[in-house]
Design an enzyme around this catalytic site. Structure first.
Site, PDB file in Angstrom:
ATOM      1  CE  LYS A  13      -1.992  -1.142   3.911  1.00  0.00           C
ATOM      2  NZ  LYS A  13      -1.213  -2.372   4.219  1.00  0.00           N
ATOM      3  NE  ARG A  86      -4.330  -1.051  10.031  1.00  0.00           N
ATOM      4  CZ  ARG A  86      -3.222  -0.681   9.380  1.00  0.00           C
ATOM      5  NH1 ARG A  86      -3.156   0.476   8.805  1.00  0.00           N
ATOM      6  NH2 ARG A  86      -2.212  -1.498   9.318  1.00  0.00           N
ATOM      7  NE  ARG A 125       8.106  -2.416   6.398  1.00  0.00           N
ATOM      8  CZ  ARG A 125       6.786  -2.246   6.486  1.00  0.00           C
ATOM      9  NH1 ARG A 125       6.140  -1.594   5.536  1.00  0.00           N
ATOM     10  NH2 ARG A 125       6.124  -2.731   7.510  1.00  0.00           N
ATOM     11  NE  ARG A 158       6.517  -0.362  10.050  1.00  0.00           N
ATOM     12  CZ  ARG A 158       5.386  -0.273   9.365  1.00  0.00           C
ATOM     13  NH1 ARG A 158       5.363   0.444   8.248  1.00  0.00           N
ATOM     14  NH2 ARG A 158       4.293  -0.875   9.759  1.00  0.00           N
ATOM     15  NE  ARG A 169       2.229  -4.791  11.120  1.00  0.00           N
ATOM     16  CZ  ARG A 169       3.279  -4.587  10.331  1.00  0.00           C
ATOM     17  NH1 ARG A 169       4.481  -5.058  10.675  1.00  0.00           N
ATOM     18  NH2 ARG A 169       3.155  -3.913   9.225  1.00  0.00           N
TER      19      ARG A 169
HETATM   20  P1  AP5 Z   1       4.905  -1.541   1.827  1.00  0.00           P
HETATM   21  O1  AP5 Z   1       4.603  -0.781   0.589  1.00  0.00           O
HETATM   22  O2  AP5 Z   1       5.543  -0.803   2.962  1.00  0.00           O
HETATM   23  O3  AP5 Z   1       3.586  -2.316   2.310  1.00  0.00           O
HETATM   24  P2  AP5 Z   1       2.353  -1.811   3.134  1.00  0.00           P
HETATM   25  O4  AP5 Z   1       1.153  -2.496   2.616  1.00  0.00           O
HETATM   26  O5  AP5 Z   1       2.322  -0.303   3.190  1.00  0.00           O
HETATM   27  O6  AP5 Z   1       2.736  -2.435   4.531  1.00  0.00           O
HETATM   28  P3  AP5 Z   1       2.775  -1.848   5.988  1.00  0.00           P
HETATM   29  O7  AP5 Z   1       3.467  -2.856   6.836  1.00  0.00           O
HETATM   30  O8  AP5 Z   1       3.354  -0.454   6.027  1.00  0.00           O
HETATM   31  O9  AP5 Z   1       1.261  -1.777   6.288  1.00  0.00           O
HETATM   32  P4  AP5 Z   1       0.563  -1.846   7.597  1.00  0.00           P
HETATM   33  O10 AP5 Z   1      -0.800  -1.599   7.107  1.00  0.00           O
HETATM   34  O11 AP5 Z   1       0.732  -2.994   8.483  1.00  0.00           O
HETATM   35  O12 AP5 Z   1       1.318  -0.700   8.433  1.00  0.00           O
HETATM   36  P5  AP5 Z   1       0.939   0.800   8.771  1.00  0.00           P
HETATM   37  O13 AP5 Z   1       2.174   1.573   8.712  1.00  0.00           O
HETATM   38  O14 AP5 Z   1      -0.257   1.250   8.027  1.00  0.00           O
HETATM   39  O15 AP5 Z   1       5.808  -2.795   1.426  1.00  0.00           O
HETATM   40  C1  AP5 Z   1       6.302  -3.679   2.412  1.00  0.00           C
HETATM   41  C2  AP5 Z   1       7.667  -4.233   1.956  1.00  0.00           C
HETATM   42  O16 AP5 Z   1       7.479  -5.010   0.767  1.00  0.00           O
HETATM   43  C3  AP5 Z   1       8.663  -3.112   1.569  1.00  0.00           C
HETATM   44  O17 AP5 Z   1       9.955  -3.521   1.925  1.00  0.00           O
HETATM   45  C4  AP5 Z   1       8.532  -2.993   0.032  1.00  0.00           C
HETATM   46  O18 AP5 Z   1       9.738  -2.566  -0.563  1.00  0.00           O
HETATM   47  C5  AP5 Z   1       8.195  -4.448  -0.354  1.00  0.00           C
HETATM   48  N1  AP5 Z   1       7.283  -4.544  -1.496  1.00  0.00           N
HETATM   49  C6  AP5 Z   1       6.213  -3.757  -1.793  1.00  0.00           C
HETATM   50  N2  AP5 Z   1       5.608  -4.181  -2.938  1.00  0.00           N
HETATM   51  C7  AP5 Z   1       6.308  -5.276  -3.352  1.00  0.00           C
HETATM   52  C8  AP5 Z   1       6.175  -6.177  -4.473  1.00  0.00           C
HETATM   53  N3  AP5 Z   1       5.192  -6.032  -5.400  1.00  0.00           N
HETATM   54  N4  AP5 Z   1       7.076  -7.181  -4.593  1.00  0.00           N
HETATM   55  C9  AP5 Z   1       8.069  -7.352  -3.663  1.00  0.00           C
HETATM   56  N5  AP5 Z   1       8.256  -6.522  -2.598  1.00  0.00           N
HETATM   57  C10 AP5 Z   1       7.376  -5.521  -2.441  1.00  0.00           C
HETATM   58  O19 AP5 Z   1       0.465   0.622  10.294  1.00  0.00           O
HETATM   59  C11 AP5 Z   1       1.373   0.287  11.327  1.00  0.00           C
HETATM   60  C12 AP5 Z   1       0.625   0.219  12.656  1.00  0.00           C
HETATM   61  O20 AP5 Z   1       0.049   1.509  12.956  1.00  0.00           O
HETATM   62  C13 AP5 Z   1      -0.572  -0.743  12.699  1.00  0.00           C
HETATM   63  O21 AP5 Z   1      -0.172  -2.062  13.005  1.00  0.00           O
HETATM   64  C14 AP5 Z   1      -1.425  -0.111  13.796  1.00  0.00           C
HETATM   65  O22 AP5 Z   1      -0.913  -0.378  15.066  1.00  0.00           O
HETATM   66  C15 AP5 Z   1      -1.255   1.366  13.531  1.00  0.00           C
HETATM   67  N6  AP5 Z   1      -2.243   1.905  12.585  1.00  0.00           N
HETATM   68  C16 AP5 Z   1      -1.989   2.439  11.352  1.00  0.00           C
HETATM   69  N7  AP5 Z   1      -3.132   2.827  10.759  1.00  0.00           N
HETATM   70  C17 AP5 Z   1      -4.124   2.523  11.637  1.00  0.00           C
HETATM   71  C18 AP5 Z   1      -5.541   2.659  11.577  1.00  0.00           C
HETATM   72  N8  AP5 Z   1      -6.162   3.194  10.500  1.00  0.00           N
HETATM   73  N9  AP5 Z   1      -6.259   2.211  12.629  1.00  0.00           N
HETATM   74  C19 AP5 Z   1      -5.666   1.698  13.725  1.00  0.00           C
HETATM   75  N10 AP5 Z   1      -4.341   1.523  13.843  1.00  0.00           N
HETATM   76  C20 AP5 Z   1      -3.567   1.939  12.795  1.00  0.00           C
END
Ligand code: AP5
Length: 216
Positions: A13, A86, A125, A158, A169
């Site tokens: 994402k 979410r 990552r 991270r 997660r």
């Molecule tokens: P990346 O693009 O970073 O993936 P992502 O889907 O953004 O993954 P995240 O881990 O950031 O999502 P998340 O939803 O768990 O975390 P968030 O920060 O929102 O890619 C991941 C890796 O794969 C990278 O190394 C990239 O290079 C690689 N990659 C990407 N595409 C690829 C491909 N096609 N092929 C190969 N490799 C690839 O949330 C973190 C925490 O914050 C949550 O756990 C929660 O505690 C809190 N939080 C955030 N938002 C909320 C909310 N709305 N409500 C409640 N709590 C929340």
């Protein structure tokens, strides 16, 4: 244009959202990035959020909705929501917010990836501690190991990317976020499913095709 990028942790994402910002000039609102900024700055919100994030749990809905409402009051262009909503409560809150602002939601884009691939991606990552650019030791390595191509900053893991926390997660995603797929499918906004289990460029090409069609 207002879009939601939905998908499990590691689906891409953030990666795809950043490309959409580059290509279409729409603002990316990542609740994860907003929370990490609050943690870095040591604000009361950041201190409270950290314990949920480190455990792989969701931060409470009212905190998240307050953050998004605040950012949206300062943004008047199109938005791609990354990692938000979410929960059903967040989706309902977003619907109200967009209605108040008179802005329609155009599409929900669901990026699907197999769980084992997600665990592998998140284990690989690395994030620049200075500028936040994301790398992957398997799929998108930096030119010099451990250093950011953009600013030379140190690349770090991270805190929530340990295997146990990633698995938590993923469960939280299945239990609390995946029900949003049915929620949106039952409503008027189209839900587009993208196979995220392919190279980044292939996923980006699908999204570009989709956005061009939505804008036409
Ligand atoms: P990346 O693009 O970073 O993936 P992502 O889907 O953004 O993954 P995240 O881990 O950031 O999502 P998340 O939803 O768990 O975390 P968030 O920060 O929102 O890619 C991941 C890796 O794969 C990278 O190394 C990239 O290079 C690689 N990659 C990407 N595409 C690829 C491909 N096609 N092929 C190969 N490799 C690839 O949330 C973190 C925490 O914050 C949550 O756990 C929660 O505690 C809190 N939080 C955030 N938002 C909320 C909310 N709305 N409500 C409640 N709590 C929340």
């Amino acid at each position: 244009m207002h879009l939601i990028l939905l998908g499990p942790p590691g689906a891409g994402k953030g990666t795809q959202g950043a490309l959409l910002t580059e290509r279409y000039g729409i603002v990316r609102i990542s609740t994860g990035d907003l929370l990490r900024e609050a943690v870095r700055e040591g604000t009361p919100l950041g201190r409270d959020a950290k314990r949920f994030m480190d455990a792989g749990e969701l931060v409470p809905d009212d905190v998240i909705l307050g953050l998004v409402r605040d950012v949206m009051s300062r943004v008047d262009s199109g938005v791609v929501f990354d990692g938000f909503p979410r929960t059903i409560a967040q989706a309902v809150g977003l619907e109200r917010l967009l209605a108040d602002l008179g802005r329609p939601l155009h599409a929900v884009i669901l990026i699907e990836v197999d769980d084992e691939e997600l665990v592998r991606r998140l284990a690989g990552r690395r994030v620049c501690a200075e500028c936040g650019v994301t790398y992957n030791v398997h799929f998108q390595p930096p030119r010099a190991p451990g250093a950011c191509d953009e600013c030379g900053g140190t690349l770090v893991v991270r805190p929530d990317d340990s295997e146990d926390t990633v698995r938590r997660r993923l469960s939280v995603y299945r239990e609390q976020t995946a029900p949003l797929i049915g929620h949106y499918r039952a409503g008027p906004v189209p839900v587009h499913v993208v196979d995220g289990d392919r190279p980044m460029d292939a996923v980006a090409a699908d999204l570009a095709e989709l956005l061009d069609a939505l804008r036409a």
